[in-house]
Enzyme design. Structure first.
Site, mmCIF file in Angstrom:
data_model
loop_
_atom_site.group_PDB
_atom_site.id
_atom_site.type_symbol
_atom_site.label_atom_id
_atom_site.label_comp_id
_atom_site.label_asym_id
_atom_site.label_seq_id
_atom_site.Cartn_x
_atom_site.Cartn_y
_atom_site.Cartn_z
ATOM 1 N N LYS A 12 0.866 -1.181 0.000
ATOM 2 C CA LYS A 12 0.000 0.000 0.000
ATOM 3 C C LYS A 12 0.900 1.226 0.000
ATOM 4 C CE LYS A 12 -3.818 1.742 2.955
ATOM 5 N NZ LYS A 12 -4.604 1.462 4.187
ATOM 6 N N SER A 52 -9.593 1.253 3.295
ATOM 7 C CA SER A 52 -8.777 2.075 2.428
ATOM 8 C C SER A 52 -7.682 1.293 1.687
ATOM 9 C CB SER A 52 -8.113 3.181 3.256
ATOM 10 O OG SER A 52 -7.183 2.609 4.171
ATOM 11 N N SER A 88 -9.534 -1.050 7.524
ATOM 12 C CA SER A 88 -9.002 -0.922 6.167
ATOM 13 C C SER A 88 -8.252 -2.122 5.615
ATOM 14 C CB SER A 88 -8.087 0.301 6.084
ATOM 15 O OG SER A 88 -8.876 1.450 5.987
#
Ligand code: GLN
Length: 488
Positions: free
Chosen positions: A80, A155, A179
């Site tokens: 990420k 997310s 997330s």
């Protein structure tokens, strides 16, 4: 799909160790698949083809010389874009950080590299990890590999979609309020949020420091265990990281579910929940029972306060953490300004997206003199009550089972105009973070339209092993994790 990218991380690792597959070959296979599919999916913000091939070749050479190449030697992974990677642009999917090339390596990235993992690139996300759909990225949304018209969750949107679509063997995400688990559930993969403090956050851009935690996102439970072993542990550079030895998590995966007491909290089967999700989760509870677990009905009475508590604590901490992005040291700086004040103002106005601004405004308001006690202070007291609920529950059970999300993935744009509707996507994942506990999402079925459903398992502090044990037993008894999205 080439046979290499069809393997789980564990299967690939076996081939690498037996030298029937080279790291270069595996990396090439993933790079080719990214080139073919990612233009449609939007998982990657940047692919480091040269760096990946170079580290794969170094691993292969080391292995041929008989050297130890690490527990994940040659496995292609992705991060990420919240993870700081030395020499590789890190943006948190925000315009304010565009062009920032970190001069240092964060601990999760370093540990993966030391374990021999090959970094393919950086993955899309909601800007600064604020969001539940991936649509808050400043660089365009990610699409759900099971249905390109739907969101992948957030997310850690790019991480979940990339793992599901086999665009990497495993990814890391971060979980402040769900997330890792919510996008794992929307994309049909395994996502594990460890206990607060289990994994170092040095070199992980901070969102809400009392909640943030790093964890693996993988196609199987065993893969999650292997990655967690590689990244967990004490780090003198993160004062919140726990100085405790790291168990061999993989050993927990095959222990079976016999004798486990599985708590079923009434409050997690909420009105308004998609009946398809409820049916799949109830069926999963039946599977666990069939494997010899006992179901224990219980109550977590303060669950309903998680959403308001989280949306005070997280924005308050974010407003403070994000103060450092002001055009002085990182990324974007507004040009042609008259003075320093205008530079700060214009840089932040241009650099942050609407959801990040909303959080900063909410958080700043909550922390204002005279309001602190009424809002932030009160939220902290409620947080204690939420943690106490769990402490009482874990006197009666070993692990809690419930849905990860009340719905399956929703269409792109469906909630983008209504922040509160979007916040409701996290209603079942937030309490775990507020209490600092570990949580895992494992695939437990599909809707009639083919969208994945996730079973959420919550454990006591440092109970990662019992989560892996229950999830491993469930996964072995079902075939949901073996189904892959219809991408070709
Ligand atoms: N969706 C939640 C939020 O927007 C959780 C985010 C996260 O866990 N990083 O704050």
């Amino acid at each position: 799909m080439s046979s290499i990218v069809g393997l789980s991380l564990s299967e690939l690792l076996e081939g690498l160790e037996r030298k029937t597959i080279s790291a270069r070959e595996a990396t090439r296979a993933y790079l080719d698949r990214i080139a073919a599919l990612d233009p449609r999916l939007g998982c990657y913000l940047r692919v480091d083809e040269r760096g990946a091939l170079a580290s794969a070749e170094a691993i292969d050479a080391g292995r041929l010389r008989g050297e130890a190449v690490g527990a994940l030697g040659g496995v292609p992974v992705a991060l990420k874009d919240i993870f700081v990677t030395e020499g590789l642009e890190t943006t948190c999917a925000s315009k304010i950080l565009r062009g920032w090339i970190p001069p240092y390596q964060g601990t999760p990235a370093r540990k993966l590299a030391e374990a021999g993992a090959v970094l393919l690139g950086k993955l899309n996300m909601d800007e600064f990890a604020m969001g539940s759909s991936g649509e808050n990225s400043a660089f365009g949304p990610t699409r759900n590999p099971w249905d390109l018209s739907c969101v992948p969750g957030g997310s850690s949107s790019g991480s979940a979609a990339a793992v599901a679509a086999s665009l990497c063997a495993a990814a890391l995400g971060t979980d402040t309020g769900g997330s890792i688990r919510q996008p794992a559930s929307f994309c049909g993969i395994v996502g594990l949020k460890p206990t607060y403090g289990r994994v170092s956050r040095y070199g992980v851009v901070a969102f809400a420091s009392s909640l943030d935690q790093v964890g693996p996102m993988t196609r199987t439970v065993r893969d999650a265990a292997l990655v967690l072993e590689a990244i967990a542990g004490h780090d003198p550079k993160d004062a919140t990281s726990l100085a405790l030895p790291v168990p061999r998590y993989r050993d927990a995966v095959g222990r079976g579910a016999a004798g486990l007491r599985v708590g079923v909290p009434a409050e997690y089967f909420v009105a308004g929940m998609d009946p398809v999700v409820e049916a799949a989760v109830r069926a999963a509870l039946g599977v666990l029972e069939g494997l010899g677990a006992t179901l224990v009905e219980l109550s977590l009475p303060h669950t309903k306060y998680s959403l308001p508590t989280y949306y005070l604590v997280a924005p308050a901490e974010a407003s403070s953490n994000l103060a450092r992005f002001d055009g002085v040291r990182f990324g974007h700086r507004s040009e042609g300004v008259r003075d320093l004040g205008e530079m700060y103002e214009r840089t932040r106005a241009e650099g942050f997206g609407p959801e990040v601004k909303r959080r900063i405004i909410l958080g700043t308001y909550a922390l204002r003199e005279g309001y602190y006690d009424a809002y932030y202070g009160k939220a902290l007291r409620v947080r204690r009550l939420i943690a106490d609920d769990f402490a009482r529950a874990f006197e009666r059970c070993d692990v809690i089972a419930c849905p990860t999300s009340p719905t399956t993935a929703f269409p792109l744009g469906a909630r983008a105009g209504d922040p509160v509707e979007m916040y409701l996507a996290d209603v079942l994942t937030l309490a775990c973070n507020l209490a600092g506990l570990p949580g895992l999402s494992v695939p437990c079925g599909f809707s009639p339209s083919g969208l994945p459903i996730g079973l959420q398992l919550l454990g006591p502090a440092l109970g990662e092993e019992v989560l892996l044990q229950a999830a491993g037993a469930y996964e072995a008894a079902t075939d949901h994790s073996r189904r892959r999205p219809p991408l070709g």
